[in-house]
Enzyme design. Structure first.
Site, PDB file in Angstrom:
ATOM      1  N   SER A   1       0.822  -1.213   0.000  1.00  0.00           N
ATOM      2  CA  SER A   1       0.000   0.000   0.000  1.00  0.00           C
ATOM      3  C   SER A   1       0.859   1.267   0.000  1.00  0.00           C
ATOM      4  O   SER A   1       2.049   1.247   0.304  1.00  0.00           O
ATOM      5  CB  SER A   1      -0.918   0.001   1.224  1.00  0.00           C
ATOM      6  OG  SER A   1      -1.591  -1.237   1.332  1.00  0.00           O
TER       7      SER A   1
HETATM    8  N1  SAH Z   1      -0.283  -3.939   4.033  1.00  0.00           N
HETATM    9  C1  SAH Z   1       0.070  -4.738   2.913  1.00  0.00           C
HETATM   10  C2  SAH Z   1      -1.078  -4.675   1.942  1.00  0.00           C
HETATM   11  C3  SAH Z   1      -1.047  -5.685   0.897  1.00  0.00           C
HETATM   12  S1  SAH Z   1      -2.385  -5.638  -0.245  1.00  0.00           S
HETATM   13  C4  SAH Z   1       1.345  -4.230   2.292  1.00  0.00           C
HETATM   14  O1  SAH Z   1       1.576  -3.032   2.350  1.00  0.00           O
HETATM   15  O2  SAH Z   1       2.111  -5.014   1.731  1.00  0.00           O
HETATM   16  C5  SAH Z   1      -3.674  -6.445   0.621  1.00  0.00           C
HETATM   17  C6  SAH Z   1      -3.382  -7.836   1.075  1.00  0.00           C
HETATM   18  O3  SAH Z   1      -4.599  -8.333   1.616  1.00  0.00           O
HETATM   19  C7  SAH Z   1      -2.969  -8.814  -0.015  1.00  0.00           C
HETATM   20  O4  SAH Z   1      -1.764  -9.410   0.345  1.00  0.00           O
HETATM   21  C8  SAH Z   1      -4.121  -9.826  -0.064  1.00  0.00           C
HETATM   22  O5  SAH Z   1      -3.691 -11.140  -0.348  1.00  0.00           O
HETATM   23  C9  SAH Z   1      -4.657  -9.717   1.333  1.00  0.00           C
HETATM   24  N2  SAH Z   1      -6.038 -10.156   1.522  1.00  0.00           N
HETATM   25  C10 SAH Z   1      -7.131  -9.951   0.734  1.00  0.00           C
HETATM   26  N3  SAH Z   1      -8.229 -10.503   1.293  1.00  0.00           N
HETATM   27  C11 SAH Z   1      -7.815 -11.065   2.472  1.00  0.00           C
HETATM   28  C12 SAH Z   1      -8.477 -11.791   3.513  1.00  0.00           C
HETATM   29  N4  SAH Z   1      -9.786 -12.070   3.485  1.00  0.00           N
HETATM   30  N5  SAH Z   1      -7.731 -12.208   4.560  1.00  0.00           N
HETATM   31  C13 SAH Z   1      -6.409 -11.953   4.643  1.00  0.00           C
HETATM   32  N6  SAH Z   1      -5.743 -11.281   3.690  1.00  0.00           N
HETATM   33  C14 SAH Z   1      -6.433 -10.838   2.615  1.00  0.00           C
END
Ligand code: SAH
Length: 217
Positions: A62
């Site tokens: 993000s």
């Molecule tokens: N804070 C992280 C954001 C990654 S993007 C960073 O900065 O790297 C969002 C993430 O949420 C992805 O890795 C995706 O696989 C995860 N995600 C989506 N739905 C989810 C769920 N129901 N439970 C856990 N993770 C989820």
């Protein structure tokens, strides 16, 4: 510690300040944790731009100023127990670990969770637990949480996450369509939940039982 990205990192922190991040503890944590160490090698040149960066599996790390906004609005304290939904590359997890007592993070893509765990272990960050699973049902074992950060956008606020919020606890979650959401602040007051919009945003979809249906969920 000095490294080749130090100048870029300082510049990013300046951009975050311009974009309204004033909490010094938050800014300091973004200086301590090096985002490039969590970004895949081929994308590392973008690590200190204030923008989402691809991390594989159609997911993105993000935008830093938005992550900073999350942490500032949640008013995190060193005593707090926090739930993060969407570990992704683990950068935000590591930043959170500097600010609170314990971080519980749930990620649905096993490989991302494993990589994040490896990075955190390399940095000897020991106050984080990671679970591979559907974060829309939360992580009841360690509830209630003082703060919940959802890093993916869903159609609604998952009920289990509301239930796992401590009295006076706050949650930030993007709610809307698959492509455009409003970042909602949910605050628990007894059995009531106050909600207000913080800003508009665009996150990857929250997939799962209380999120969007999708491949593998
Ligand atoms: N804070 C992280 C954001 C990654 S993007 C960073 O900065 O790297 C969002 C993430 O949420 C992805 O890795 C995706 O696989 C995860 N995600 C989506 N739905 C989810 C769920 N129901 N439970 C856990 N993770 C989820």
């Amino acid at each position: 510690m000095t490294d080749r990205y130090e100048g870029q990192r300082r510049a990013l922190i300046g951009v975050m300040q311009q974009r309204g991040i004033r909490d010094l503890n938050v800014l300091r944590a973004f200086d301590t944790i090096h985002r490039h160490e969590f970004i895949p090698e081929s994308m590392r040149h973008q690590a200190y731009q204030d923008a989402p960066v691809p991390i594989g599996f159609q997911q993105t790390a993000s935008q830093p100023s938005l992550q900073g906004l999350y942490m500032q609005v949640l008013d995190l304290k060193p005593t707090h127990k926090v739930l993060e939904v969407g570990t992704g590359c683990g950068f935000q997890t590591a930043v959170l670990a500097q600010l609170v007592d314990r971080v519980y993070s749930v990620e649905r893509i096993r490989e991302l969770a494993v990589r994040a765990r490896e990075r955190l272990d390399e940095l000897r960050i020991s106050n984080v637990a990671i679970l591979v699973g559907d974060g829309t049902i939360g992580w009841s074992r360690y509830a209630p949480y003082d703060a919940i950060l959802v890093a993916a956008g869903g159609p609604e606020v998952p009920r289990p996450l509301m239930e796992q919020l401590a009295e006076g606890g706050r949650m930030l979650i993007p709610v809307g369509s698959r492509t455009m959401q409003r970042l909602m602040l949910v605050e628990r007051k007894g059995d009531a939940f106050e909600q207000r919009e913080v800003t508009e945003c665009t996150f990857v979809p929250l997939l799962g039982r209380f999120g969007w249906s999708g491949e593998g969920s």
